[in-house]
Design a protein around this motif. Structure first.
Motif, mmCIF file in Angstrom:
data_model
loop_
_atom_site.group_PDB
_atom_site.id
_atom_site.type_symbol
_atom_site.label_atom_id
_atom_site.label_comp_id
_atom_site.label_asym_id
_atom_site.label_seq_id
_atom_site.Cartn_x
_atom_site.Cartn_y
_atom_site.Cartn_z
ATOM 1 N N ARG A 203 -10.139 3.341 -6.241
ATOM 2 C CA ARG A 203 -9.534 4.390 -5.417
ATOM 3 C C ARG A 203 -8.267 4.942 -6.064
ATOM 4 O O ARG A 203 -8.027 6.146 -6.056
ATOM 5 C CB ARG A 203 -9.231 3.846 -4.019
ATOM 6 C CG ARG A 203 -10.481 3.550 -3.208
ATOM 7 C CD ARG A 203 -10.179 3.503 -1.730
ATOM 8 N NE ARG A 203 -9.186 2.470 -1.427
ATOM 9 C CZ ARG A 203 -9.494 1.250 -0.998
ATOM 10 N NH1 ARG A 203 -10.752 0.929 -0.803
ATOM 11 N NH2 ARG A 203 -8.555 0.383 -0.738
ATOM 12 N N LEU B 44 0.833 4.307 7.309
ATOM 13 C CA LEU B 44 -0.076 3.407 6.609
ATOM 14 C C LEU B 44 -1.405 4.109 6.319
ATOM 15 O O LEU B 44 -1.926 4.054 5.211
ATOM 16 C CB LEU B 44 -0.305 2.166 7.477
ATOM 17 C CG LEU B 44 -0.650 0.865 6.772
ATOM 18 C CD1 LEU B 44 0.458 0.475 5.824
ATOM 19 C CD2 LEU B 44 -0.860 -0.229 7.798
ATOM 20 N N MET C 293 0.808 -1.223 0.000
ATOM 21 C CA MET C 293 0.000 0.000 0.000
ATOM 22 C C MET C 293 0.845 1.278 0.000
ATOM 23 O O MET C 293 0.591 2.204 -0.762
ATOM 24 C CB MET C 293 -0.895 -0.013 1.227
ATOM 25 C CG MET C 293 -2.306 0.331 0.933
ATOM 26 S SD MET C 293 -3.311 0.039 2.384
ATOM 27 C CE MET C 293 -2.821 1.374 3.421
ATOM 28 N N THR C 294 1.856 1.310 0.869
ATOM 29 C CA THR C 294 2.651 2.534 0.960
ATOM 30 C C THR C 294 3.412 2.798 -0.334
ATOM 31 O O THR C 294 3.547 3.936 -0.778
ATOM 32 C CB THR C 294 3.648 2.437 2.125
ATOM 33 O OG1 THR C 294 4.221 1.138 2.112
ATOM 34 C CG2 THR C 294 2.959 2.645 3.443
ATOM 35 N N LEU D 235 -6.024 -1.976 4.114
ATOM 36 C CA LEU D 235 -6.488 -1.251 5.298
ATOM 37 C C LEU D 235 -7.981 -0.925 5.198
ATOM 38 O O LEU D 235 -8.729 -1.037 6.163
ATOM 39 C CB LEU D 235 -5.670 0.031 5.417
ATOM 40 C CG LEU D 235 -5.697 0.795 6.725
ATOM 41 C CD1 LEU D 235 -5.311 -0.105 7.866
ATOM 42 C CD2 LEU D 235 -4.753 1.974 6.638
ATOM 43 N N ALA D 236 -8.409 -0.562 3.994
ATOM 44 C CA ALA D 236 -9.813 -0.182 3.814
ATOM 45 C C ALA D 236 -10.730 -1.343 4.140
ATOM 46 O O ALA D 236 -11.755 -1.181 4.805
ATOM 47 C CB ALA D 236 -10.025 0.279 2.375
ATOM 48 N N TYR E 7 -10.939 -1.704 7.908
ATOM 49 C CA TYR E 7 -11.794 -0.663 8.488
ATOM 50 C C TYR E 7 -13.255 -1.070 8.438
ATOM 51 O O TYR E 7 -14.013 -0.913 9.363
ATOM 52 C CB TYR E 7 -11.675 0.633 7.694
ATOM 53 C CG TYR E 7 -10.471 1.455 7.986
ATOM 54 C CD1 TYR E 7 -9.768 1.324 9.192
ATOM 55 C CD2 TYR E 7 -10.033 2.407 7.067
ATOM 56 C CE1 TYR E 7 -8.672 2.107 9.440
ATOM 57 C CE2 TYR E 7 -8.935 3.191 7.315
ATOM 58 C CZ TYR E 7 -8.243 3.040 8.502
ATOM 59 O OH TYR E 7 -7.165 3.804 8.734
ATOM 60 N N ILE F 177 -14.834 3.721 1.952
ATOM 61 C CA ILE F 177 -14.371 3.250 3.256
ATOM 62 C C ILE F 177 -15.476 3.328 4.303
ATOM 63 O O ILE F 177 -15.590 2.476 5.170
ATOM 64 C CB ILE F 177 -13.149 4.061 3.702
ATOM 65 C CG1 ILE F 177 -12.025 3.829 2.714
ATOM 66 C CG2 ILE F 177 -12.711 3.669 5.093
ATOM 67 C CD1 ILE F 177 -10.901 4.779 2.825
ATOM 68 N N ARG G 215 -7.813 4.420 12.729
ATOM 69 C CA ARG G 215 -7.937 5.319 11.598
ATOM 70 C C ARG G 215 -7.710 6.770 12.008
ATOM 71 O O ARG G 215 -7.009 7.509 11.318
ATOM 72 C CB ARG G 215 -9.335 5.170 11.003
ATOM 73 C CG ARG G 215 -9.461 5.841 9.671
ATOM 74 C CD ARG G 215 -10.808 5.538 9.089
ATOM 75 N NE ARG G 215 -11.085 6.425 7.996
ATOM 76 C CZ ARG G 215 -12.255 6.517 7.423
ATOM 77 N NH1 ARG G 215 -13.247 5.765 7.854
ATOM 78 N NH2 ARG G 215 -12.445 7.343 6.428
ATOM 79 N N ALA H 135 -15.609 0.116 -2.847
ATOM 80 C CA ALA H 135 -14.342 0.817 -2.659
ATOM 81 C C ALA H 135 -14.404 1.872 -1.571
ATOM 82 O O ALA H 135 -13.377 2.274 -1.038
ATOM 83 C CB ALA H 135 -13.917 1.463 -3.973
#
Lengths: 282, 255, 273
Positions: free
Chosen positions: B210, C252, B181-182, C213-214, C217, B254, C241, B252
């Protein structure tokens, strides 16, 4: 390449005992093959009927044969023929087979189909039988024997290389090479050859051993080197009639052949390990 | 209008139709996202745009010129202006070659061309160093082999290679899908910055809405070879959206 | 906040003997009954190793120390046979590579029957009816899937069949290792929806290992963030978050791309970078 890198690679290469023994034998046999003419203590063709069928002595290390010729000199001299011709035949087979395999696999389509049908046709005969047929047709001498061997061996290289190329050309970096508009020739040179080269080297090293056996076998059955040429197989054939009296006439050439084939196999296995390790590390 | 696709269809076999009547216009300097799942035809579209895949129905023109995959001389000029980045940065670099060799392959094929960001008379290695700097890599990296680089670094090398000919259209086929991800965000930032600097058109193919939303101004949605939706990013929540698009957006988001 | 813990990992440490490297250390993790817990990390963070340690799926040259209590028994201390007995039906694991879940040579139904019958004593017909029920529960055409080979189904279907198979054993915990990574977005969503459904129905716990991560969450009750072999932060999704403390978590979270916010869309596209 930097000297340090070469040194570290060389060290890795001889770390493997198979490789070390193989390399040692290869250097020895290679030296004998190249320097053979200068190393011999006697003229290998000099007939001396007074001195025939002698045992080992200080003057004649391996004794003399039925015509009084020095066996040691004949074996040393014969290396040039047996090993030299074996290596030569494989080189020619590689030079013919590899490019055909490369282009056949890379271009694909009808060219590939056409070439591979020829290859399939030849492959459907056992190679020993086919070589006997070709050598028999052309007449028994060393040149025709080499032609026969090249004719049956190149297809093996073409086939293997084509398979490797087919697997390799699906990789994305070949596609990227196409996208950056490299010519087919450049893509092959830059991306395919470095990938297939290790496999070809390993295969050729082991193949040299096989071909040496083939040359000797042909000479033994009278389809290759003719007397008085001191080819090892031909020497075996000549010594056959005296085997019960002087077994060394067959033992020494036999040992020479065995040692050479062993060397080729060790070298091939060693190289295979070496390349495998490098492949695993990337 | 730089890239014009009209009524493009592609059929592999009788039963498999990869693309069905795709029509799309992309203007200079635009970034457009193509969203779809596996089997939606998005990779086929990319291959056709690169001239790697023949097509029978419809037309693809770039800057007024028709793209014909079999015509090598017209392709040569076209390929210079259109480059591609692939998903798997590991397999796009030949493991047997040092980075600089892979990096300079395109430039090597267009010897007559010298990009504006490279001064005249540079040696090959200097060119490689310069290219690495542009994509934010250590210039010492030119002599390394792909196995010594991380996924993100390899993708940066691929980007450097793709932009070395200063293409006016860059096709990115899931360039961040196999990255962490990063790292993914860093690559997207890099693409965005390069686009701002060079004003090239970006065609960003992805299944990740996204990422598309981050990079692109416009988005089209492909489903089973059909273009089911096309919209500006600002209209993403518009009620006209195709149900499939809505579902993708819901997946997608959140919150 | 953990009411009654189902599995509790204490001071888990894994070292690789060949590379003489500590792969993960000080991992403390707890999953309560019926809880869905996320374990977030990037590649190389050790999140999959942790799961594999529970299942004893690590290669032999890796040394494990610490304690893993499952229903009060330390699973690292028992012998392999007891371990199999203890966890065989209790914990189901679902992998990223769905192609590996079933042998391509045997029909899915037969594989399910066999698996069920190795853990529970029952007749073939009983096992079959269980298999059909769980396939149905996962929203599959049970009859068709039952009679199919794995390669005849789509990735999402195979993945759901794999979940169905682990469900058939009535597990207390399902470990999902990057379950949706290899799937399309929509089929991934479907799979996750079904996981939610069965959790509500059977009350089993879920450990969701993911890099996304999404996803964590949205889908988890509580989550752990892992980096370079250590758990750096733990908390509710909201906490992680918005109120994260560790710099890595911060990094992150800053890398999580967001869709344009619904309200501010007219003004300016909002990114959270």
């Amino acid at each position: 390449m930097e000297p340090a890198l070469i040194k570290s690679r060389a060290l890795k290469l001889i770390h493997d005992p198979t490789m070390t023994i193989g390399l040692f034998l290869a250097l020895l046999l290679g030296g004998v093959t190249i320097l053979g003419g200068w190393l011999v203590p006697h003229d290998p063709f000099q007939i001396n009927m007074n001195n025939r069928l002698q045992g080992t002595s200080f003057d004649h290390w391996f004794g003399t044969d039925q015509l009084g010729r020095d066996v040691f000199s004949r074996i040393i001299y014969g290396a040039k023929l047996t090993i030299g011709l074996g290596v030569f035949a494989i080189m020619i087979a590689v030079v013919i087979g590899v490019p055909i395999g490369l282009f056949s696999g890379f271009i694909g389509g009808r060219v590939d189909a056409f070439l591979m049908r020829i290859v399939d046709g030849i492959l459907s005969f056992p190679d020993f039988i086919l070589a006997i047929a070709i050598a028999g047709m052309l007449g028994p001498n060393l040149t025709n024997l080499i032609i026969a061997i090249v004719l049956v061996r190149w297809i093996v290289y073409a086939r293997v290389v084509r398979g490797l190329v087919l697997a390799e050309k699906e990789k994305e970096y070949v596609l990227v090479s196409k996208v950056s508009f490299s010519s087919a020739f450049k893509t092959i040179r830059m991306h395919l050859i470095p990938q297939i080269l290790p496999d070809i080297i390993v295969m050729a090293a082991i193949d040299v051993g096989k071909v040496i056996l083939l040359i000797s076998a042909f000479s033994y059955i009278g389809l290759g080197a003719q007397p008085p040429i001191p080819e090892w197989g031909a020497m075996l054939n000549e010594g056959r009639s005296y085997f019960q009296v002087v077994p060394s006439l067959m033992i020494y050439p036999g040992l020479a052949i065995m040692l050479t084939v062993l060397c080729c196999n060790l070298l091939g296995d060693g190289l295979k390990n070496y390349f495998d390790i490098r492949k695993r590390r990337g | 209008m730089s890239l014009v696709i009209e009524g493009l269809s592609k059929q592999y076999t009788k039963s498999i139709q990869a693309l069905k009547h795709i029509s799309l216009t992309v203007s200079d300097g635009e970034s457009i996202g193509i969203v779809g799942e596996s089997g939606s035809g998005k990779s086929t579209l990319a291959r056709i745009l690169l001239g790697l895949e023949p097509y029978k129905e419809g037309s693809v023109t770039y800057k007024g010129k028709l793209i014909v995959p079999k015509n090598r001389s017209s392709l040569r000029a076209y390929r210079k202006s259109v480059q591609m980045i692939f998903q798997d940065s590991t397999s796009t670099l030949n493991p047997k070659l040092p980075i600089w060799k892979s990096l300079l392959e395109p430039l090597d094929n267009y010897k007559e061309f010298s990009p504006s960001f490279l001064e005249q008379g540079l040696t090959k290695l200097e060119k490689a160093e310069k290219l690495l700097e542009i994509v934010g890599l250590d210039k010492e990296m030119f002599s390394r082999y792909p196995v010594e680089l991380s996924g993100g670094q390899k993708q940066r090398v691929s980007i450097a290679r793709a932009i070395s000919l200063e293409p006016s259209l860059l096709v990115c086929d899931e360039p961040t899908a196999s990255l962490d991800m990063t790292i993914q965000v860093q690559i997207l930032q890099l693409l965005k910055e390069l686009q701002r600097k060079t004003n090239m058109t970006i065609l960003f193919i992805s299944h990740d809405i996204r990422a598309v939303a981050y990079l692109c101004e416009r988005m089209i949605v492909l489903k089973e070879g059909l273009m089911v939706d096309e919209f500006k990013m600002a209209d993403i929540y518009h009620s006209d959206r195709h149900p499939y698009t809505k579902a993708l957006i819901k997946a997608a988001s959140i919150d | 906040m953990v009411k009654s813990s189902l599995i509790s990992i204490q001071d888990l440490r894994i070292t690789s003997q060949s590379a003489e490297k500590v792969l993960i250390s000080n991992v403390n993790l707890e999953i309560g009954k019926g809880e869905i817990v996320g374990l977030i990390g990037e590649s190389g963070s050790g999140k999959s190793l942790t799961a594999r340690a529970v299942m004893r799926l690590l290669p032999p040259d890796m040394k494990v120390s610490g304690k893993i209590f499952y229903k009060g028994t330390d699973v690292l201390a028992v012998n392999p046979k007891e371990h199999r007995h203890l966890l065989g039906s209790g914990i189901g694991m679902i992998f990223q590579d769905y192609r590996g879940s079933f042998t391509p040579f045997i029909k899915i139904g037969n594989q399910m029957i066999e698996t069920i019958r190795t853990h529970y004593k029952m007749t073939k017909n009983e096992a079959k009816s269980i298999a059909l029920t769980v396939l149905e529960e996962m929203g599959l055409e049970s009859k068709r899937v039952y009679d199919s080979y794995s390669f005849q189904l789509s990735g999402g279907q195979v993945q759901r069949a794999a979940i169905a198979m682990s469900l058939a054993l009535k597990p207390d915990l399902i470990i999902c290792d990057e379950m949706t990574t290899a799937l399309d977005v929509m089929s991934g969503e479907r799979v996750l929806d079904y996981i939610d459904q069965i959790r509500n129905k059977t009350g089993c716990s879920v450990l969701m290992i993911t890099h996304d991560l999404a996803l964590a969450y949205k889908r988890t009750d509580r989550m752990y963030v892992m980096n370079q072999g250590e758990i750096v932060e733990e908390g509710l999704p909201e906490q992680i978050r918005c109120h994260h403390k560790h710099p890595y978590t911060k990094k992150l979270c800053s890398c999580l791309l967001a869709l344009p916010a619904k309200k501010s869309i007219q003004k300016k596209r909002a990114y959270s970078v």
